[in-house]
Every structure is written in structure tokens, then in C-alpha cells.
Scaffold this motif. Sequence first.
Motif, PDB file in Angstrom:
ATOM      1  N   UNK A 258       0.704  -1.003   0.304  1.00 62.03           N
ATOM      2  CA  UNK A 258       0.126  -0.142   0.433  1.00 62.03           C
ATOM      3  C   UNK A 258       1.744   1.841   0.418  1.00 62.03           C
ATOM      4  N   UNK A 259       1.009   2.249  -1.250  1.00 62.29           N
ATOM      5  CA  UNK A 259       1.840   2.970  -1.371  1.00 62.29           C
ATOM      6  C   UNK A 259       1.528   4.498  -1.180  1.00 62.29           C
ATOM      7  N   UNK A 260       1.224   4.656   0.225  1.00 59.32           N
ATOM      8  CA  UNK A 260      -0.015   6.201   1.023  1.00 59.32           C
ATOM      9  C   UNK A 260       0.679   7.182   0.061  1.00 59.32           C
ATOM     10  N   UNK A 261       2.226   7.672   0.081  1.00 64.36           N
ATOM     11  CA  UNK A 261       3.117   8.494  -0.401  1.00 64.36           C
ATOM     12  C   UNK A 261       3.296   8.099  -1.341  1.00 64.36           C
ATOM     13  N   UNK A 262       3.869   9.664  -1.878  1.00 59.03           N
ATOM     14  CA  UNK A 262       4.408   9.115  -3.077  1.00 59.03           C
ATOM     15  C   UNK A 262       5.793   9.702  -2.754  1.00 59.03           C
ATOM     16  N   UNK A 263       6.520   8.961  -3.636  1.00 59.01           N
ATOM     17  CA  UNK A 263       8.160   9.052  -3.482  1.00 59.01           C
ATOM     18  C   UNK A 263       8.491  10.803  -4.200  1.00 59.01           C
ATOM     19  N   UNK A 264       9.330  11.612  -3.943  1.00 61.52           N
ATOM     20  CA  UNK A 264      10.003  12.460  -5.449  1.00 61.52           C
ATOM     21  C   UNK A 264      10.565  12.326  -6.156  1.00 61.52           C
ATOM     22  N   UNK A 265      10.000  13.099  -7.034  1.00 63.63           N
ATOM     23  CA  UNK A 265      10.909  12.561  -8.635  1.00 63.63           C
ATOM     24  C   UNK A 265      11.464  12.019  -9.021  1.00 63.63           C
ATOM     25  N   UNK A 266      12.982  13.365  -8.405  1.00 58.82           N
ATOM     26  CA  UNK A 266      13.761  13.292  -8.365  1.00 58.82           C
ATOM     27  C   UNK A 266      14.906  12.687  -6.931  1.00 58.82           C
ATOM     28  N   UNK A 267      13.737  12.193  -6.537  1.00 57.46           N
ATOM     29  CA  UNK A 267      15.252  10.650  -5.615  1.00 57.46           C
ATOM     30  C   UNK A 267      15.466  10.070  -6.023  1.00 57.46           C
ATOM     31  N   UNK A 268      16.735   9.284  -5.671  1.00 54.26           N
ATOM     32  CA  UNK A 268      17.651   8.499  -5.483  1.00 54.26           C
ATOM     33  C   UNK A 268      17.478   7.699  -4.619  1.00 54.26           C
ATOM     34  N   UNK A 269      17.115   6.318  -4.910  1.00 59.26           N
ATOM     35  CA  UNK A 269      16.779   5.314  -4.433  1.00 59.26           C
ATOM     36  C   UNK A 269      17.914   4.548  -3.681  1.00 59.26           C
ATOM     37  N   UNK A 270      18.768   4.256  -2.484  1.00 56.03           N
ATOM     38  CA  UNK A 270      19.608   3.492  -2.058  1.00 56.03           C
ATOM     39  C   UNK A 270      19.542   2.048  -1.440  1.00 56.03           C
ATOM     40  N   UNK A 271      18.533   2.229  -0.185  1.00 56.33           N
ATOM     41  CA  UNK A 271      18.998   0.274  -0.151  1.00 56.33           C
ATOM     42  C   UNK A 271      16.782   0.310   0.249  1.00 56.33           C
ATOM     43  N   UNK A 272      16.588  -0.981   0.343  1.00 55.64           N
ATOM     44  CA  UNK A 272      15.502  -1.208   1.307  1.00 55.64           C
ATOM     45  C   UNK A 272      15.459  -2.472   1.658  1.00 55.64           C
ATOM     46  N   UNK A 273      14.275  -2.235   3.233  1.00 59.83           N
ATOM     47  CA  UNK A 273      14.589  -2.731   3.770  1.00 59.83           C
ATOM     48  C   UNK A 273      13.426  -3.707   3.929  1.00 59.83           C
ATOM     49  N   UNK A 274      12.678  -4.694   3.923  1.00 59.35           N
ATOM     50  CA  UNK A 274      11.443  -5.438   4.072  1.00 59.35           C
ATOM     51  C   UNK A 274      11.694  -5.968   5.455  1.00 59.35           C
ATOM     52  N   UNK A 275      10.942  -5.908   6.678  1.00 60.73           N
ATOM     53  CA  UNK A 275      10.673  -5.904   7.725  1.00 60.73           C
ATOM     54  C   UNK A 275       9.383  -6.370   8.097  1.00 60.73           C
TER      55      UNK A 275
END
Length: 603
Positions: A258-275
Motif C-alpha cells: 500500500x503506497x500511501x504517499x509518493x516518492x519525490x520524482x527527483x529521488x535516488x533510491x539507496x536501499x530497501x529493507x523488508x521487516x
Amino acid sequence: MRVELMTMAETVREARVVQYGCLDPIEGGELVHKQMRAAHRYQNSLIALERVRRLMYRELRNKYIDLDAVQARYEALANELSGMRQAITAERHQARRRDSADALAERAREVHADLKHARGELKAARAAVRDDPAFKTAVAELDERSHVLAKALRGATECYWGSYLLVEASMDQARKAAIDPSFRRWTGEGRIGVQIQGGMSVQTLFSGEDTRLRIDPVPADAWTSSARSVRRKVSRTLLSIRVGSNGRAPIWARFPLVMHRPIPPNATIKAAVVRLRVIGTAKRWSVSLTYTHEAPSLQQRGGTVALDLGWRKRPDASLRVAYWVDDAGDHGEISMPASVRARLRHADGLRKIQDINFNRAIAGLRRWLAIFPAERLPPWLDAERARLGQWRSHERLARLVWRWKHQRFSGDVRIYDLLERWRRKSRHLNQWEANERDGALAHRREVYRVAASKIARCYGTVVLEDFELSKLKRLPAPEEGPPARPAQRAQLHDGAPAVLRQTIEQAATREGGLIVKLSAMGTTSHCHACGGLCAWDQAVDLCHECEHCGARWDQDHNAALNLLHLFVRQRTDDLDLRALARKSASVPKYKTRQRVSSKDDSA
């Protein structure tokens, strides 16, 4: 609360973390749990290695320095102090008074002072050996051997690289602590992750072409619709995270998201953690995305607010956790709603009911085992009968009942039915308690976030008290006096001032504000109007009338004003505020005004 005008300055590169809720994996779930279990074993292996390294380091240090005499004196004083503290506690318990055992307490304070001096000698002797070149060489060899063994443990683990990097990062933090790291018990919780070397753009994240992390595209109206139900429905998507490799091909785990909020379009994704968190018996999945983006630096035109943190019960059963005063004369308080405290107390009550039921179940089982023929007991139950009186874990008894369910034997109907009813009731109460406590803490966190956001957006400088809040939770030694009453400790626990202070600091940093920490010594007991030192029972009376000037004030309001005045005195026109924010806290100096006797006094 006054809102200051803001001016836009140059953009800055800042890092943020956004968290989304997930559901159970629809693909690769078995591999995810296997990775979490492997990560848990890998972390405990690294903890064992670190504990052995520290033990060998201490043995190595003792070879280069003679600590026998100092160590023996320190241990003798520590044992003497421990015995005296037990005697003080026993005497107070027998007399049923919190202020008894004065003679023992005085002697214990003397022994504690000697112990503190011996600890300083021991610390100085240990520090002196660190400059020995031979000792440095030996420590370097020890660290090298430890590093080689750590690399061997990494090669033997079944963790994928994204997960073992998370474990190693947490171990780097544990190595900085003075105490030895403790082993972790497996509770079913865990996390997996991937690091995006070089970063990933938002367009690449939604394109479905990357082999490490993917999110299915979300409709454009996912965050623009005015109806929450519509946003909630269209923001559902699918997260794919890499958890292994088949040759060079990725192996995916997929989670409804559920992606309840956007990510800034100029963002650079560095890491993702599923907990994965286990709340009672329920599983809660979430994913945290760390990204950097260009954000405008908000420089505010002044505006200073000082906050006095505390925990004060209000007449409406709410809890005042902070009082703020700004340089424009406005003031107010931050309160935790009474409903949060009520839910926390309800959760504590549910825990007490579970403890009572557990004790009754254990007592019933022991009575039944005492009269049941031992030769008819199965070996797995006979092996546990001698240790039942020492059990304190509800989970342990639940596992025993679950095993009993699949290995029934003749003559066990009555006791098994009793234990099975306990297990089902305990499972229900445990889930109820976990949900109640988790909801209360989430409500408190949201109240603090809203208050911190308002403060950070309104003021350019935030003045806070500089003291270790963790020390307030520590129980005093018996010779230092009786501990705080349970009601006061409960208010401190419920209010969580450390959480509030951290939330305010994070919000102020995010909005480009300055954080100045000043010593809190004397801020409550000195009158802000005249500077006189006042003496009264602060735990009983919230308001006080100054015996020097006659001013009447709320003690939290008074402390916030003293913090603000102290900041103003330390700030000069040619002093950079950012240098003041970095400056170590100084102790405020007040002048105690002597009261002049009058005819009214003599009367």
C-alpha cells in the motif's frame, strides 16, 4: 504559536526514509523466512565471535599490566557494597519504611566512594597500557584473526548479500558499546534487504527493469483523490525484492504493498529493507525505502522556542510532556491524551490476567503430576516435571500443550482439557494485549510527530534541555534513597520524553532549523523573574509563589522561560548561532537574592 515567514535558499541533498505497509508475501515467502532465520543465526555467530574477542583482549591486557592488587581491592569493595545494599533493602522491607537503615546507608555511601576511587585507578591502569607498542601490535594481530574468522562466518552463512550486510551493520553498532553484546532469541521476527549501489532513480524503480528492486506503477490519482477510500484502493501495488540468485537470474519475493504517499520524482533510491514484526500472534510486514533527493533549504527569519520536557499528570487525566515558550511571549504545552494512558494501563491489566492464569495452570499441572503414576507418563512429559516450578515463560507452557495435543495418552483427559482451555485463552489475551499496546504507542508517536512538525515549521531555533533522560529510568541505589513511587515511574514510562525529544530534533533538522541544548540545572528551582532560588516540594505542587519577589508561576513554564533567558544571554550579535548549537552545554549561573527582613516578617 506564531508562524514565521520563510525564505527559500539553495537546495540541499538530504536523506530520508519512507515506510509502507505490506501484506504476507505471495511469492517467495518460504525463502524469505529461511533468509531471516539464517540472518538470525549469522548474527548470533558474530556475537559469539565478538564476545570471545573481548575476552581474549582482556586476557591480553592483563599480561602487559599488573592489576592483581587493584583488581582485588575493587572486587572486595564491590562485594562489600553489594552485601550492604541487600542488608539495607531487607531492613527497609522488615520495617516497612522507605527511610529506615540510615546508618547502613551512610556506611554504604562511604564504601561506594571508595569503590568509585578504585574504579578510577583500575581505569587509569588499563588506559596506560594502550600506549605500549608491544600491546598495540598484539591487539592488531588479535583484530586481524577476528576479521579472518568473521569473513569465514560470512562465507558459511546462507544469507543473501543484502541481508548479511544488515546484520554486519548492526554488529558495527554493537561493537561500539561498552557492554558485551547479548545473544538474540529467535521470535520469528526478522528483515531482508538490498543495497542499491550507485542509487536508482524513481523511473527505474517503477519501470520493472531492475534486477534488485521493483514496484509496479501506481495510477496518477493515487495521491490526488479527495476520497480516502479511493486513494486507499488505487495505491495498492506489488513490491518485488531480490532474495537470491539462480545463476545470474534473480529470485524474487513479492509483497502486496500500500503506497500511501509518493516518492519525490527527483529521488535516488539507496536501499530497501523488508521487516517482519510479530505483534502477539499476528504478523506485520513493512518496507522502508531510503532515498536522497534535492530539497529546498528553508531558512527562517528568527523565532526561538524553548522547551522544558517532563511528565506531569493533568486534572483531565492527560499527561503534560513538554511546556514551550517562544521569544514573542507565546507559550503552551504538549500533552499526551488520556486515552493513550488508558490503553497502556489496559494492556498492563491484560498482562496481569495472563500471569495469574499461567500460575494457576502451572499449579494445576504440578498437582496432577504429583498424584498421577510416574510409570504411565510419557518420557517427554516426565523429563519436564522436575523443572515446572521454575518456568516463567508462557510460550514454553504453550509449546508443551501443543505437543501434548498431538501425543495424547490414557488418563490425561481432565488435565489436558484444563491446559488446552488455558492455551486458547492465553492466545486471545496475548493478541489483545499486543494490539492494545501497539495502538497506544502508535497514537502517542503520531501526537509527538504532529507537535514536533508544528514547532519545526514555526521556529528557526529550538532550545532543549541537555541531560541524559535514560538516567531518570534507572532505579537509585539503596543508599541513595528509596526509588520513585510506582505512579511517578509509570508517568515517566508513559510520557517517554526521550522519544519526544528525538522527534523534535528530527523535525527541526528536516526543516533546516537549529537545535541548541543547554544545561537544565537550576531551571526549575530558580525564579525567572528575580533569579532567586526557591525551595518547595516540586513533586506535589505544580505552581509555586516565589518567596523572594512574590511572583507565582507554573514550574514547567518557569523552567522553559529560564532556558529561553539563558539562550538569550549566551547569544550575542557577533556569535554564530550554528556555533552556539555545536557548543557544549554550560551550567547556568543564577544570583540568589537575599530576602530583606521587614516588619511583616517579624510579626
